[in-house]
Design a protein around this motif. Structure first.
Motif, short mmCIF file in Angstrom:
data_model
loop_
_atom_site.label_atom_id
_atom_site.label_comp_id
_atom_site.label_asym_id
_atom_site.label_seq_id
_atom_site.Cartn_x
_atom_site.Cartn_y
_atom_site.Cartn_z
N HIS A 144 62.02 47.90 24.92
CA HIS A 144 61.50 48.25 23.60
C HIS A 144 62.37 49.26 22.85
O HIS A 144 62.33 49.30 21.63
N THR A 145 63.18 50.06 23.55
CA THR A 145 64.05 51.03 22.90
C THR A 145 65.35 51.13 23.68
O THR A 145 65.35 51.60 24.82
N ARG A 146 66.43 50.72 23.06
CA ARG A 146 67.73 50.74 23.73
C ARG A 146 68.02 52.10 24.34
O ARG A 146 67.92 53.12 23.67
N GLY A 147 68.34 52.10 25.64
CA GLY A 147 68.76 53.31 26.33
C GLY A 147 67.64 54.16 26.89
O GLY A 147 67.90 55.09 27.65
N PHE A 148 66.39 53.89 26.54
CA PHE A 148 65.28 54.74 26.96
C PHE A 148 64.22 54.00 27.78
O PHE A 148 63.23 54.60 28.18
N ASN A 149 64.40 52.74 28.02
CA ASN A 149 63.36 51.94 28.68
C ASN A 149 62.96 52.41 30.06
O ASN A 149 61.75 52.46 30.36
N PRO A 150 63.87 52.78 30.96
CA PRO A 150 63.44 53.16 32.31
C PRO A 150 62.50 54.36 32.36
O PRO A 150 61.68 54.48 33.26
N ARG A 151 62.58 55.24 31.37
CA ARG A 151 61.79 56.47 31.40
C ARG A 151 60.61 56.47 30.43
O ARG A 151 59.92 57.47 30.30
N SER A 152 60.38 55.34 29.74
CA SER A 152 59.40 55.39 28.66
C SER A 152 58.36 54.28 28.69
O SER A 152 58.53 53.25 29.33
N VAL A 153 57.29 54.54 27.94
CA VAL A 153 56.24 53.57 27.67
C VAL A 153 56.37 53.22 26.19
O VAL A 153 56.47 54.12 25.35
N GLY A 154 56.36 51.94 25.87
CA GLY A 154 56.43 51.50 24.48
C GLY A 154 55.06 51.10 23.97
O GLY A 154 54.38 50.30 24.62
N ILE A 155 54.67 51.67 22.83
CA ILE A 155 53.40 51.31 22.20
C ILE A 155 53.71 50.75 20.81
O ILE A 155 54.28 51.44 19.96
N GLU A 156 53.35 49.49 20.61
CA GLU A 156 53.56 48.79 19.35
C GLU A 156 52.26 48.79 18.56
O GLU A 156 51.22 48.39 19.07
N LEU B 64 61.34 38.32 35.25
CA LEU B 64 61.01 39.45 36.11
C LEU B 64 61.49 40.73 35.45
O LEU B 64 62.67 40.87 35.13
N LEU B 65 60.57 41.65 35.27
CA LEU B 65 60.94 42.95 34.74
C LEU B 65 61.15 43.90 35.91
O LEU B 65 60.41 43.86 36.89
N GLU B 66 62.15 44.74 35.79
CA GLU B 66 62.47 45.70 36.84
C GLU B 66 61.29 46.64 37.09
O GLU B 66 60.64 47.09 36.16
N LYS B 67 61.05 46.94 38.36
CA LYS B 67 59.96 47.86 38.72
C LYS B 67 60.44 49.30 38.65
O LYS B 67 61.63 49.58 38.72
N ARG B 68 59.46 50.20 38.53
CA ARG B 68 59.74 51.64 38.51
C ARG B 68 58.52 52.38 39.02
O ARG B 68 57.40 51.87 39.03
N SER B 69 58.74 53.62 39.39
CA SER B 69 57.65 54.51 39.77
C SER B 69 57.08 55.13 38.49
O SER B 69 57.83 55.44 37.56
N LEU B 70 55.79 55.35 38.46
CA LEU B 70 55.18 55.99 37.29
C LEU B 70 55.70 57.41 37.09
O LEU B 70 55.64 57.94 35.99
N THR B 71 56.25 58.02 38.16
CA THR B 71 56.81 59.37 38.02
C THR B 71 58.10 59.37 37.19
O THR B 71 58.52 60.43 36.74
N GLN B 72 58.71 58.21 36.97
CA GLN B 72 59.90 58.11 36.11
C GLN B 72 59.55 58.28 34.63
O GLN B 72 60.41 58.59 33.82
N ILE B 73 58.29 58.06 34.30
CA ILE B 73 57.88 58.05 32.90
C ILE B 73 57.66 59.48 32.40
O ILE B 73 56.81 60.20 32.90
N ASP B 74 58.47 59.87 31.40
CA ASP B 74 58.27 61.18 30.77
C ASP B 74 58.20 61.08 29.25
O ASP B 74 58.08 62.08 28.56
N LEU B 75 58.24 59.86 28.71
CA LEU B 75 58.35 59.65 27.28
C LEU B 75 57.50 58.47 26.83
O LEU B 75 57.47 57.43 27.50
N VAL B 76 56.83 58.63 25.69
CA VAL B 76 56.16 57.52 25.01
C VAL B 76 56.91 57.30 23.71
O VAL B 76 57.21 58.25 22.99
N VAL B 77 57.22 56.04 23.42
CA VAL B 77 57.88 55.69 22.16
C VAL B 77 56.89 54.90 21.31
O VAL B 77 56.36 53.89 21.75
N ILE B 78 56.67 55.40 20.08
CA ILE B 78 55.76 54.76 19.15
C ILE B 78 56.56 53.82 18.25
O ILE B 78 57.57 54.23 17.65
#
Length: 176
Positions: A67-79, A3-17
């Motif tokens: 996908h990125t230590r310390g930044f996961n709650p606020r980010s989207v990871g694109i591999e 189970l991955l923790e849920k979040r609101s899409l409004t928490q997302i302010d960062l994309v990590v490539i």
């Protein structure tokens, strides 16, 4: 079941490539599905982009991916599939990432970033994994020498092209 923790899409302010630093999509998914955390999850981005431009979503945006230590709650990871330093990631003599990204990968990435901007109202930043995880580790071939833990997406990534196509602010270091 993991189970991955849920979040609101409004928490997302960062994309990590990221780049997978693996030879193909099959191996990237195998690594992404390895259980690494007590919750029964592994390290995985939300999206994966293969060399032919195929895009796969493995984690819903409403869930926090690892996908990125310390930044996961606020980010989207694109591999993005790219060999990177594989298979000797931490070998001091293997720190050059020379494989270029394909035209198809970059085209699909631009479209995905534009879509994410419309879905995530607070999305305003973009960064490379190497910008946010600057930790050093001992080189595998020489424990007295240090190398960067993360180098992705690396010097072949076309930042200027991406930033010209998508209005996101490139950040190189922020506090999680």
């Amino acid at each position: 079941m993991a189970l991955l923790e849920k979040r609101s899409l409004t928490q997302i302010d960062l994309v990590v490539i990221h780049c997978t630093e693996l030879p193909d999509m099959t191996m990237a998914r195998e690594y992404g599905e390895r259980v690494l955390y007590e919750a029964g999850t592994g390290a995985s981005g939300h999206y994966y982009i293969d060399r032919d431009g195929s895009i796969y979503q493995y984690v819903d945006l409403a869930h926090i991916a690892h996908h990125t230590r310390g930044f996961n709650p606020r980010s989207v990871g694109i591999e993005i599939v790219n060999t990177g330093r594989y298979p000797n990631w931490y070998d001091a003599g293997n720190q050059v990432m020379s494989e270029p990204y394909t035209v198809e990968q970059i085209s699909v990435l631009k479209k995905l970033l534009l879509r994410l901007k419309s879905e995530c109202s607070n999305l305003q930043f973009i960064a490379g994994h190497e910008d946010l995880d600057t930790a050093m580790v001992s080189a595998s071939d020489n424990p007295d020498q240090k190398v960067f833990r993360k180098r992705d997406p690396g010097p072949q990534f076309p930042w200027q092209d991406i930033l010209a196509a998508v209005e996101l602010k490139k950040i190189t270091q922020v506090t999680p």
